[in-house]
Design an enzyme around this catalytic site. Structure first.
Site, short mmCIF file in Angstrom:
data_model
loop_
_atom_site.label_atom_id
_atom_site.label_comp_id
_atom_site.label_asym_id
_atom_site.label_seq_id
_atom_site.Cartn_x
_atom_site.Cartn_y
_atom_site.Cartn_z
CB SER A 134 6.85 -18.61 -27.07
OG SER A 134 7.93 -19.51 -27.18
CE1 TYR A 159 9.77 -14.98 -29.72
CE2 TYR A 159 10.14 -17.06 -28.59
CZ TYR A 159 9.42 -16.29 -29.47
OH TYR A 159 8.34 -16.83 -30.12
#
Length: 338
Positions: A134, A159
């Protein structure tokens, strides 16, 4: 080839399976169909894949299995029974803000689940593991654009920390067991079949419902919005680009390991993003301006030189074209009254 796609009922998983089938690959998709967002959308994506498979019988075969990555025994049996050539790991607990309130979900899926994928690859001689990372790993890095050569040691959400951990875990398996692994740092993906927790979906839904949209940091944000078809094309090309032993001025390791950014290489101001949605919807948005949220960053900007050099591919879909396609899909799928 025989390909495992994890997160097959997810936004990107659903998109990438079709080109694999068209070129003759057999695909097994797994997903736990959790309720982080509407499971009916996930089931609709699976129904769409089943219909696609039926109407393209000359291509490869698709099969879906409901399974949780964190189920170690089930994952081990899957790898032993199926003997995959390639694994595309797109399953993860997604969402930056959700990770602040529900950290355990990210540990189970993004760390434990990924470890089970790595073990499956190791024990069954998978030829290439491609996995989702990501752009969030860059945190609040000041240097623009973000390069895969930059340090990413300061995540500002769990995350992001789990995605950085995936990259580290993959490298250790590449180094120890000579497993070719490629991580893909996705930059703000949007488009048809998109996730309801993402800004594009939330804004379009709110506009059709005559509800205000939440505009964070008072609109002073830029995102490297990347259209789903560009993400999919990038993944397919990377699958066929097995990494050579890495060469680095920093380390003596020669692991077959690679990281790519997949972004549009063009940060879009939030105002232009909103204007593109209003144009596609034919309606103006009501705006509710709010401060920056925990875990958010003001700008994302992908350096994609390595992606272009290695695969010959550069994402080029404009935000206006991509948003029109998304709104057309939303109208067809949800049939809003307004």
């Amino acid at each position: 080839m025989k390909i495992l796609v994890t997160g097959a009922a997810g936004f990107i998983g659903h998109g990438v399976i079709k080109p694999f089938l068209l070129r003759g690959d057999d695909v097994i998709g797994i997903d736990n169909l959790n309720d982080y967002y509407d499971p009916m959308l996930k089931k609709s994506r699976l129904n769409d894949l089943a219909l696609f498979n039926e109407t393209h019988s000359e291509g490869g075969c698709f099969r879906f299995i409901k399974m949780d990555l964190a189920d170690r025994e089930a994952m081990s049996a899957l790898f032993i029974n199926e003997q995959f050539d390639v694994v595309v790991n797109l399953a993860a607990q997604a969402g930056v803000r959700y990770s602040i309130e529900n950290p355990q979900a990210y540990i189970d899926s993004n760390l434990v689940g990924f470890a089970n994928v790595l073990e499956g690859c190791r024990q069954n001689h998978v030829k290439h593991l491609v996995y989702a990372s990501s752009s969030s790993v860059y945190g609040m890095n000041k240097k623009q654009p973000f390069s895969t050569e930059d340090r990413v040691d300061y995540p500002i959400s769990l995350y992001a920390a789990t995605k950085k951990s995936n990259e580290l875990m993959a490298h250790s398996y590449s180094h120890l067991y000579n497993i070719p692994t490629t991580g893909l740092r996705f930059f703000t993906v949007y488009g048809p079949w998109g996730r309801p927790d993402m800004a594009a979906f939330k804004f379009v839904k709110a506009i059709f419902e005559n509800s205000p949209i939440d505009v964070y940091n008072h609109g002073q944000m830029k995102r490297d919005f990347t259209y789903i078809d560009d993400i999919v094309e990038g993944i397919v090309r990377v699958v066929d680009t097995i990494p050579s032993p890495m060469k680095s001025a920093i380390t003596a390791t020669t692991a077959p390991y690679k990281i790519f950014n997949i972004g549009n290489n063009q940060p879009i101001e939030l105002r232009r993003f909103i204007n593109s949605i209003e144009s596609a919807c034919g309606k103006k948005a009501k705006e509710n301006h709010l401060p920056m949220q925990a875990g958010d960053v003001p700008v994302t900007f992908a350096d994609i030189d390595e992606l272009i050099t290695s695969t010959g591919f550069k994402p080029e879909t404009s935000i206006e074209d991509g948003m029109k396609n998304f709104v057309d899909w939303y109208r067809d799928f949800y049939r809003p009254k307004n």
